[in-house]
Design an enzyme around this catalytic site. Structure first.
Site, PDB file in Angstrom:
ATOM      1  N   ARG A  55       0.831  -1.200   0.000  1.00 52.32           N
ATOM      2  CA  ARG A  55       0.000   0.000   0.000  1.00 52.32           C
ATOM      3  C   ARG A  55       0.870   1.255   0.000  1.00 52.32           C
ATOM      4  O   ARG A  55       1.013   1.936   1.006  1.00 52.32           O
ATOM      5  CB  ARG A  55      -0.938  -0.011   1.202  1.00 52.32           C
ATOM      6  CG  ARG A  55      -1.894  -1.189   1.206  1.00 52.32           C
ATOM      7  CD  ARG A  55      -2.969  -1.008   2.251  1.00 52.32           C
ATOM      8  NE  ARG A  55      -3.956  -0.020   1.838  1.00 52.32           N
ATOM      9  CZ  ARG A  55      -4.933   0.425   2.615  1.00 52.32           C
ATOM     10  NH1 ARG A  55      -5.034   0.002   3.857  1.00 52.32           N
ATOM     11  NH2 ARG A  55      -5.790   1.311   2.177  1.00 52.32           N
TER      12      ARG A  55
ATOM     13  N   GLN B 253      -1.073   2.206  -6.299  1.00 55.20           N
ATOM     14  CA  GLN B 253      -2.537   2.258  -6.248  1.00 55.20           C
ATOM     15  C   GLN B 253      -3.178   1.778  -7.540  1.00 55.20           C
ATOM     16  O   GLN B 253      -4.251   1.179  -7.513  1.00 55.20           O
ATOM     17  CB  GLN B 253      -2.989   3.684  -5.928  1.00 55.20           C
ATOM     18  CG  GLN B 253      -2.665   4.114  -4.505  1.00 55.20           C
ATOM     19  CD  GLN B 253      -3.107   5.538  -4.211  1.00 55.20           C
ATOM     20  OE1 GLN B 253      -3.603   6.236  -5.096  1.00 55.20           O
ATOM     21  NE2 GLN B 253      -2.905   5.978  -2.991  1.00 55.20           N
TER      22      GLN B 253
ATOM     23  N   ASP C 183      -3.663  -1.924  -7.251  1.00 53.97           N
ATOM     24  CA  ASP C 183      -4.277  -2.402  -6.011  1.00 53.97           C
ATOM     25  C   ASP C 183      -5.609  -3.101  -6.295  1.00 53.97           C
ATOM     26  O   ASP C 183      -6.682  -2.501  -6.224  1.00 53.97           O
ATOM     27  CB  ASP C 183      -4.479  -1.232  -5.057  1.00 53.97           C
ATOM     28  CG  ASP C 183      -4.848  -1.684  -3.652  1.00 53.97           C
ATOM     29  OD1 ASP C 183      -5.088  -2.888  -3.473  1.00 53.97           O
ATOM     30  OD2 ASP C 183      -4.899  -0.835  -2.750  1.00 53.97           O
TER      31      ASP C 183
ATOM     32  N   SER D 113      -8.295  -3.220  -3.410  1.00 49.63           N
ATOM     33  CA  SER D 113      -9.141  -2.034  -3.299  1.00 49.63           C
ATOM     34  C   SER D 113     -10.196  -2.004  -4.396  1.00 49.63           C
ATOM     35  O   SER D 113     -11.348  -1.632  -4.152  1.00 49.63           O
ATOM     36  CB  SER D 113      -8.280  -0.764  -3.348  1.00 49.63           C
ATOM     37  OG  SER D 113      -7.464  -0.663  -2.203  1.00 49.63           O
TER      38      SER D 113
ATOM     39  N   TYR E  91      -4.098  -0.604   7.697  1.00 47.77           N
ATOM     40  CA  TYR E  91      -5.098  -1.587   8.069  1.00 47.77           C
ATOM     41  C   TYR E  91      -5.353  -1.509   9.575  1.00 47.77           C
ATOM     42  O   TYR E  91      -4.582  -0.913  10.336  1.00 47.77           O
ATOM     43  CB  TYR E  91      -4.638  -3.003   7.712  1.00 47.77           C
ATOM     44  CG  TYR E  91      -4.571  -3.287   6.236  1.00 47.77           C
ATOM     45  CD1 TYR E  91      -5.720  -3.594   5.519  1.00 47.77           C
ATOM     46  CD2 TYR E  91      -3.359  -3.260   5.555  1.00 47.77           C
ATOM     47  CE1 TYR E  91      -5.656  -3.862   4.161  1.00 47.77           C
ATOM     48  CE2 TYR E  91      -3.291  -3.525   4.202  1.00 47.77           C
ATOM     49  CZ  TYR E  91      -4.445  -3.833   3.508  1.00 47.77           C
ATOM     50  OH  TYR E  91      -4.387  -4.091   2.167  1.00 47.77           O
TER      51      TYR E  91
END
Length: 520
Positions: A122, A127, A130, A133, A228
């Site tokens: 992360r 991103q 990812d 996500s 997290y």
């Protein structure tokens, strides 16, 4: 080299790891693409669509695995696929290495390199890859849709001739990507949304979406590594249960999304809370695949309790929106391939010094490389309760005086340099030149003062400045229109025309920007 995507054999899996659009991007990187026939049917991508995108169609699973150097999958390889794995292949899919050690051991015998899409670190530049996500976003949205399908009332409140309908009250537990997607969807449908998370820094995100953040009066920070959540203490859980116990009787829909990496899902909605809920209420447990946040959740099923509460434990919510999920997942894998191909020559290079590639690589040429080291760059910082020390009025005033003194010294220095430069030029330049030169300097000074003092109430600062400059250009051009020189007059006319376009365009852009904030 050739990238192949087989048909998913996991029961109920409708996604595909390569879409026609992602295949076009992969071909631009120098790869050939091949897909198993029918692999995209459940995602509404036909073999014809793939052929039009330049993708070869393999008639059998065996042919695809044999002809492919890189395999793109959604689900981890099944036992029945092990026999088709080639020595030295590169496999990219969800792997869940923490829970599938036996899978890693089996694949290591094939000397393959495996990259887990669920292990993407992360950090900011990762991103675009990812996949967790991407899929969580879809799951959060779909959770609200599934809840609405089972809920016996409107989400939004209404006043009709037949009576008043109260809005539904929804509680979202866990404000990660899935939770925020659920909040946004429920809010847009008119429900009253409340949300809870052990990480205090997400409160602003929740409130910015129009939901109410349920604050727990307890001095604790539930933020773990990578943003997290981390396991909570017994005292914290006790306070948490008291909060939920107060909410359960009035909440209509509960959506739980809490997961801790590498651990079973925490039990946040015990049977006691289910018993307190009203008949007709709905629970959607997005953590069902990892054991569930609710005591009564049954994975892959929807059940109804004795007090008429429906508990949804579906584990395939992204697969229920296969077209959207496949588009997003294939984009994630395509970006991963892009990073693996720095030369854009169709040859992958697994750079183990790269944080993203190293983090995702769980097997490298048959050697197990899981777990990965911590990334050198951490994008999500832990929340701290330390307050920034506020400055006193005396300190603020002192800083202001210092800044003014510094600005004054700079202006004086520039004036001295300018005066010296003007004197030097005046010693050698003809009088006619100096007359025009002094007018030019004064014009620059006056123009600067006029432009930078323009108020930008209806514009962005940049738009206000450009419009002010254009206005000065128009004034100067109008003065030049009186000249007897035709060339000067034409140039002045062109200047007026171009500057007018810029001003009118500025107001049009501003009007559109303001319209974005108006309700239709």
């Amino acid at each position: 080299m050739r990238i192949g995507s087989p048909k998913e054999i996991f029961k109920g899996e409708n996604r595909v790891a390569m879409t026609p659009d992602s295949a076009k991007h992969l071909q631009k990187l120098g790869y050939e693409c091949i897909i198993e026939t029918g692999a995209g049917n459940n995602s509404n991508f036909s073999d014809k669509d793939y052929k039009e995108a330049g993708v070869k169609i393999a008639k059998t699973k065996e042919q695809l695995w044999k002809e492919s150097d890189i395999i793109l999958k959604v689900r981890a390889p099944e036992k029945s696929e092990f026999s088709t794995v080639k020595l030295g292949q590169l496999i990219i899919s969800f792997i869940w290495p923490g829970q599938n050690k036996a899978l890693l051991d089996s694949l290591s015998k094939k000397k393959v390199t495996v990259q887990a899409m669920d292990m993407i670190p992360r950090i900011s530049r990762a991103q675009k890859m990812d996949a967790l996500s991407s899929m969580a976003n879809i799951a959060g949205y779909r959770a609200v849709i599934e809840a609405g399908n089972q809920f016996g009332r409107f989400f939004t409140g209404q006043i009709t001739a037949a009576g008043k309908v109260p809005p539904a009250k929804i509680l979202v537990i866990g404000a990660g990507v899935a939770g925020l997607a659920a909040i946004g969807t429920a809010q847009s449908m008119g429900a009253i949304v409340r949300a809870f998370d052990v990480r205090p820094e997400v409160a602003e995100q929740i409130e910015s979406m129009g939901a109410e953040f349920l604050m727990l009066d307890f001095d604790s920070d539930g933020t773990g590594e990578g943003g997290y959540a981390k396991p909570a203490s017994k005292e914290f859980i006790k306070k948490e249960m008291e909060l939920f116990r107060a909410q359960a009787p009035e909440i209509d829909i509960v959506i739980t999304t809490a997961l801790i990496p590498g651990m079973p899902a925490p039990k946040l909605w015990p049977a006691e809370m289910v018993d307190l809920m009203k008949p007709g209420s709905v629970i959607v447990d997005l953590a069902a695949e990892q054991g569930g946040n609710c005591d009564v959740t049954v994975p892959n099923k929807m059940i109804e309790t004795k007090n008429k509460v429906k508990v949804i434990g579906y584990t395939d919510l992204p697969s229920r929106m296969a077209t959207q999920s496949s588009n997003l997942y294939s984009t994630n894998t395509r970006h991963m391939i892009d990073d693996l191909t720095p030369e854009k020559n169709g040859i992958p290079y697994v750079n183990m010094e790269d944080d993203v590639i190293r983090g995702a690589t769980v097997l490298h040429k048959g050697e197990i490389t899981f777990p990965p080291p911590k990334p050198k760059i951490v994008a999500i910082a832990k929340h701290t309760n330390e307050k920034v020390k506020e400055k006193t009025p005396e300190e603020i005033n002192k800083e202001k005086i210092e800044a003014e003194k510094k600005s004054g010294r700079l202006q004086a220095m520039l004036l001295i340099i300018g005066a010296c430069l003007t004197w030097y030029i005046g010693m050698y330049a003809p009088p006619e030149f100096m007359q025009h030169f002094i007018v030019f300097i004064l014009s620059c000074f006056v123009g600067y003062q006029v432009i930078w003092n323009v108020a930008h109430s209806l514009h962005t600062p940049l738009m206000a400045v450009t419009n002010a400059i254009s206005s000065i250009i128009i004034l100067g051009a109008l003065l030049q229109m009186k000249t007897d020189n035709d060339i000067v007059s034409i140039l002045a006319l062109v200047s007026i025309f171009i500057a007018t376009i810029n001003i009118v365009g500025g107001f049009m852009v501003t009007k559109r920007m303001l319209a974005m904030f108006q309700r239709s």
